[in-house]
Motif scaffolding. Structure first.
Motif, mmCIF file in Angstrom:
data_model
loop_
_atom_site.group_PDB
_atom_site.id
_atom_site.type_symbol
_atom_site.label_atom_id
_atom_site.label_comp_id
_atom_site.label_asym_id
_atom_site.label_seq_id
_atom_site.Cartn_x
_atom_site.Cartn_y
_atom_site.Cartn_z
ATOM 1 N N VAL A 85 0.821 -1.220 0.000
ATOM 2 C CA VAL A 85 0.000 0.000 0.000
ATOM 3 C C VAL A 85 0.853 1.267 0.000
ATOM 4 C CG1 VAL A 85 -2.078 -0.982 1.012
ATOM 5 C CG2 VAL A 85 -0.241 -0.194 2.520
ATOM 6 N N LYS A 133 -3.994 3.602 0.007
ATOM 7 C CA LYS A 133 -3.561 4.263 1.238
ATOM 8 C C LYS A 133 -3.308 5.717 0.844
ATOM 9 C CE LYS A 133 0.294 4.225 4.573
ATOM 10 N NZ LYS A 133 1.412 3.425 5.124
ATOM 11 N N GLU A 156 1.031 8.596 6.285
ATOM 12 C CA GLU A 156 2.460 8.287 6.373
ATOM 13 C C GLU A 156 3.197 8.649 5.086
ATOM 14 O OE1 GLU A 156 2.462 4.150 7.677
ATOM 15 O OE2 GLU A 156 2.208 4.793 9.743
ATOM 16 N N ARG A 191 -8.386 2.842 2.577
ATOM 17 C CA ARG A 191 -7.981 2.595 3.970
ATOM 18 C C ARG A 191 -8.265 3.799 4.870
ATOM 19 N NH1 ARG A 191 -2.583 1.190 4.893
ATOM 20 N NH2 ARG A 191 -2.994 -0.532 6.306
ATOM 21 N N PHE A 194 -6.707 4.297 7.633
ATOM 22 C CA PHE A 194 -5.500 4.497 8.458
ATOM 23 C C PHE A 194 -4.887 5.858 8.118
ATOM 24 C CE2 PHE A 194 -0.865 3.377 9.153
ATOM 25 C CZ PHE A 194 -0.941 3.316 10.537
ATOM 26 N N LYS A 237 -8.519 -0.618 10.282
ATOM 27 C CA LYS A 237 -7.724 -1.475 11.177
ATOM 28 C C LYS A 237 -8.519 -1.803 12.430
ATOM 29 C CE LYS A 237 -3.100 -0.165 9.671
ATOM 30 N NZ LYS A 237 -1.697 0.102 10.008
ATOM 31 N N ASP A 296 -2.543 0.800 15.883
ATOM 32 C CA ASP A 296 -1.819 0.128 14.813
ATOM 33 C C ASP A 296 -1.402 -1.284 15.208
ATOM 34 O OD1 ASP A 296 -0.546 -0.323 12.478
ATOM 35 O OD2 ASP A 296 1.124 1.056 12.806
ATOM 36 N N GLU A 324 3.892 -7.864 12.847
ATOM 37 C CA GLU A 324 4.735 -6.678 13.019
ATOM 38 C C GLU A 324 4.991 -6.350 14.492
ATOM 39 O OE1 GLU A 324 3.274 -3.214 11.024
ATOM 40 O OE2 GLU A 324 4.831 -1.921 11.854
ATOM 41 N N TYR A 325 3.912 -6.260 15.261
ATOM 42 C CA TYR A 325 4.035 -5.875 16.674
ATOM 43 C C TYR A 325 3.847 -7.066 17.609
ATOM 44 C CZ TYR A 325 3.683 -1.037 14.998
ATOM 45 O OH TYR A 325 3.886 0.163 14.357
HETATM 46 O O1 GCW Z 1 1.920 -0.370 11.018
HETATM 47 C C1 GCW Z 1 2.307 0.514 10.056
HETATM 48 C C2 GCW Z 1 3.538 -0.083 9.490
HETATM 49 C C3 GCW Z 1 3.842 0.410 8.104
HETATM 50 C C4 GCW Z 1 2.608 0.189 7.251
HETATM 51 C C5 GCW Z 1 1.458 0.970 7.864
HETATM 52 C C6 GCW Z 1 0.146 0.789 7.119
HETATM 53 C C7 GCW Z 1 2.398 -0.319 4.930
HETATM 54 O O2 GCW Z 1 4.583 0.155 10.375
HETATM 55 O O3 GCW Z 1 4.936 -0.307 7.630
HETATM 56 O O4 GCW Z 1 2.820 0.565 5.915
HETATM 57 O O5 GCW Z 1 1.239 0.529 9.171
HETATM 58 O O6 GCW Z 1 -0.662 -0.010 7.557
HETATM 59 O O7 GCW Z 1 -0.065 1.440 6.106
#
Ligand code: GCW
Length: 667
Positions: free
Chosen positions: A193, A273, A277, A310, A312, A351, A356, A384-385
């Motif tokens: 994304v 997206k 970010e 998205r 986010f 999400k 996140d 990831e987390y």
């Molecule tokens: O959790 C964060 C991640 C990013 C990710 C972003 C998202 C694809 O650290 O790496 O980017 O979410 O969901 O867009």
């Protein structure tokens, strides 16, 4: 070009499994592309296990579709993608609503074995709760400096692309597509994304690669999607703007979409997206997210495609001194006012939590606030987390908890109900970030395969029990009962174990910035990312109440708004997400916050020590490659858990000055 290892590890489609169905006389009476897939599956299965493919009259099991089925039972209208199992006349007839339903019926029967094959006379029907069951890949075509090839990928490079190009040999993708179909996944997005320059071109001159991948996924009933850059008209089309209300921009997208459908008539659509970010979006042109999403939706609608847009969206350049901005509020603040303004083929992808993918978050309030918008629940299979596929962390219990969350009193629609759709807002479904890569075990940690499996099963039926899904996966993946028992005991409760030794009581983060692995309590505390814990000498947590905090708690319908507003009615596990409390605050469990931190961190490490011992006890019984890989990962999990325990305990001991009641070692 680095060739992928061939799949010695077949994940849950072991060639030596499926004996029950594979040893019988089976007939296939169905037409369509997916029926041909079922035929190929049956040929391989019966050849391996001594069964045969025969005429329907001679068969113990007949696989067919509703239009051809000759069964006495009245099947009524079978739900789309569903199937019926009809026992009668001395045989089992598997009736798909269509060839797609038949493919899912085949996998059900193969998986279930004699319990289903030899059941008593009668009829039962199965159908997915969610029509949309999708995986998003965060794969880049090329390796990106600092991020590797797959963003947040913990299983090697991309399964699809190598060295800037599509892999010439897609046999592992073929097996991957089979794995996905066997658990009912029906859509995949092929690229990250965060769309970089090379990847943006998949939409135009790179479409040949997408055509080839679509050819691999199509026989398994899986439609392909692309993540696209909102600025495509500028970066690919050479236009001066990507303003969604500009006629030349709209014309550019219409042409681009038409060309994609010329090449791939069953193309699924786009994932976007935007304004997040650093990705471009409609805000850059003073437009709303509905303007942006609907602009893409219109040309896609002419071909039956969808936009997954998205939610986010948040300010990642926040000033940590500013206590009025709360990242948890962002998606709600941006999107809830837009309810009802999106086109019918826009799905808003949300999400599961407001931050996140932390190990513990409340359910995103956006999901309860947009009754006339198609909403998809976004989950993260890639860990990831949650330990990055170094740590065992079986995520199905977390996902079940999210899917079962009622937006209101008991009996109110749950998250699972909402995303499965209503008359006002058809399904948005379940979308999840994939955890596979080029690794020989597909997912880095072999046990992380269970998360992918569980994701598909829960998207199909959110009411399935996480423990039952684990048993299914174990039965399909390992043939030795002692190994299954060991893996079951290692994985059961592993999500809570991970939670115990990492950030406490829903406060989240405390990870190393950027990489998101390992402890760093203050790593994010003075950064612009909006992820703070506010620990001082007296207490810890984020005040998100309406009365004295950011007001986030008020974004939920009752009874949740009232419950989250007060520490006394907030569940312990979310206490620090909603409240700043003294270390001496007493939890419902009876212990204080500080003692809870110490206790859980010691317990968490002890649980990992037990995992190591359990795996050791079956090391002669499991496949050798798996034994070694798992052992190395467990060693790393233990090392990392100890590091977490010691840093967290020491940090809070130094902050609070309150000793552990049990006098254990705190450094
Ligand atoms: O959790 C964060 C991640 C990013 C990710 C972003 C998202 C694809 O650290 O790496 O980017 O979410 O969901 O867009």
């Amino acid at each position: 070009m680095s060739p992928l290892p061939q799949h010695a590890d077949h994940a849950w489609l072991r060639p030596d499994a499926g004996t029950e169905l594979g040893s019988r006389a089976v007939a296939l009476d169905a037409a369509g592309g997916l029926a041909e897939t079922v035929r190929a599956e049956l040929e391989t299965l019966t050849a391996r296990h001594g069964g045969s493919i025969v005429e329907p009259a001679d068969a113990a099991v007949v696989l067919t579709t509703a239009e051809r089925a000759e069964v006495s039972a009245d099947l009524g209208a079978l739900p789309g993608e569903g199937f019926a199992l009809v026992h009668g006349g001395g045989r089992l007839t598997v009736v798909g609503s269509s060839d797609r339903g038949l493919l899912y019926g085949y996998h059900h029967v193969r998986r279930a074995g004699s319990g289903v094959l030899d059941a008593a006379d009668g009829t039962e029907t199965h159908a997915p709760t969610q029509p949309i069951r999708m995986l998003d890949h965060w794969d880049n075509v090329a390796v990106h400096p600092g991020m590797g090839q797959v963003e947040r990928g913990y299983a090697g490079g991309s399964l699809f692309y190598d060295n800037g190009r599509l892999r010439p040999n897609l046999s592992r993708v073929e097996h991957y597509a089979r794995l996905l179909a066997s658990v009912g996944i029906n859509r995949v997005a092929l690229n990250n994304v965060n769309v970089h320059a090379l990847e943006a071109r998949l939409l135009t001159d790179g479409i040949g690669d997408v055509v080839r991948l679509a050819e691999v996924f199509r026989p398994q009933g899986i439609a392909v999607y692309l993540s696209v850059s909102f600025n495509s008209p500028v970066v690919l089309g050479g236009l001066p703007t990507a303003d969604p209300l500009d006629e030349s921009v709209r014309a550019w997208w219409a042409g681009a979409v038409d060309r994609v459908y010329d090449a791939i008539p069953d193309f699924g659509g786009f994932v976007v997206k935007a304004d997040s970010e650093g990705q471009p979006g409609p805000f850059g042109y003073g437009r709303s997210h509905a303007d942006g999403a609907n602009m893409l939706a219109k040309p896609l609608a002419r071909h039956g495609g969808d936009v997954f847009w998205r939610a986010f969206v948040y300010n990642h350049r926040q000033d940590w001194r500013d206590r009025s901005t709360d990242r948890a509020r962002a998606a709600y603040d941006h999107f809830a006012p837009l309810d009802g303004t999106f086109d019918d083929n826009v799905v808003l992808q949300v999400k599961h939590g407001p931050m996140d993918f932390q190990v513990r978050e409340p359910v995103s309030p956006v999901i309860g606030a947009m009754p006339t918008t198609r909403l998809a629940l976004e989950l993260q299979v890639t860990q990831e987390y949650t330990g990055q596929q170094q740590h065992v962390c079986y995520l199905a219990p977390l996902w079940s908890q999210v899917l079962d969350f009622p937006f209101g009193d008991d009996g109110a629609p749950t998250v699972g109900d909402i995303v499965s759709g209503s008359d006002d807002a058809p399904s948005g479904g379940v979308v999840a970030v994939s955890n596979v890569g080029g690794d020989e075990h597909w997912t880095g940690h072999p046990f992380a395969q269970a998360n992918l499996y569980a994701l598909g099963r829960l998207a199909w039926d959110p009411t399935l029990d996480a423990a039952t899904i684990l048993d299914e996966w174990l039965a399909e993946t390992y043939d030795d009962e002692a190994v299954r028992e060991a893996v079951r005991s290692i994985m059961t409760g592993s999500w809570q174990t991970y939670e115990r030794y990492t950030a406490p009581l829903g406060v989240g983060w405390m990870v190393r910035p950027g990489r998101h692995y390992g402890p760093d309590v203050d790593g994010y505390e003075y950064t612009p990312w909006g992820t703070y814990h506010f620990a001082d000498r007296d207490g810890i947590g984020v005040d998100r109440t309406v009365a004295t905090g950011t007001g986030y708690a008020g974004m939920y319908p009752e009874p949740w708004a009232c419950r989250f507003e007060r520490p006394e009615t907030t569940p312990d596990e979310l206490l620090l997400f909603f409240h700043h409390v003294p270390y001496t605050h007493r939890l419902h469990s009876g212990t204080t916050v500080i003692q809870h931190i110490y206790d859980t961190h010691f317990e968490g490490v002890e649980q990992v020590e037990r995992m190591v011992a359990t795996w050791e006890s079956v090391r002669d019984r499991a496949p050798q490659a798996v034994v070694e890989r798992v052992q190395r990962r467990l060693e790393e999990q233990l090392r990392s858990a100890v590091e977490w325990r010691d840093q967290i305990n020491t940090y809070f001991y130094r902050k609070s000055g309150i000793p552990d009641e049990q006098g254990r070692t705190i450094h």
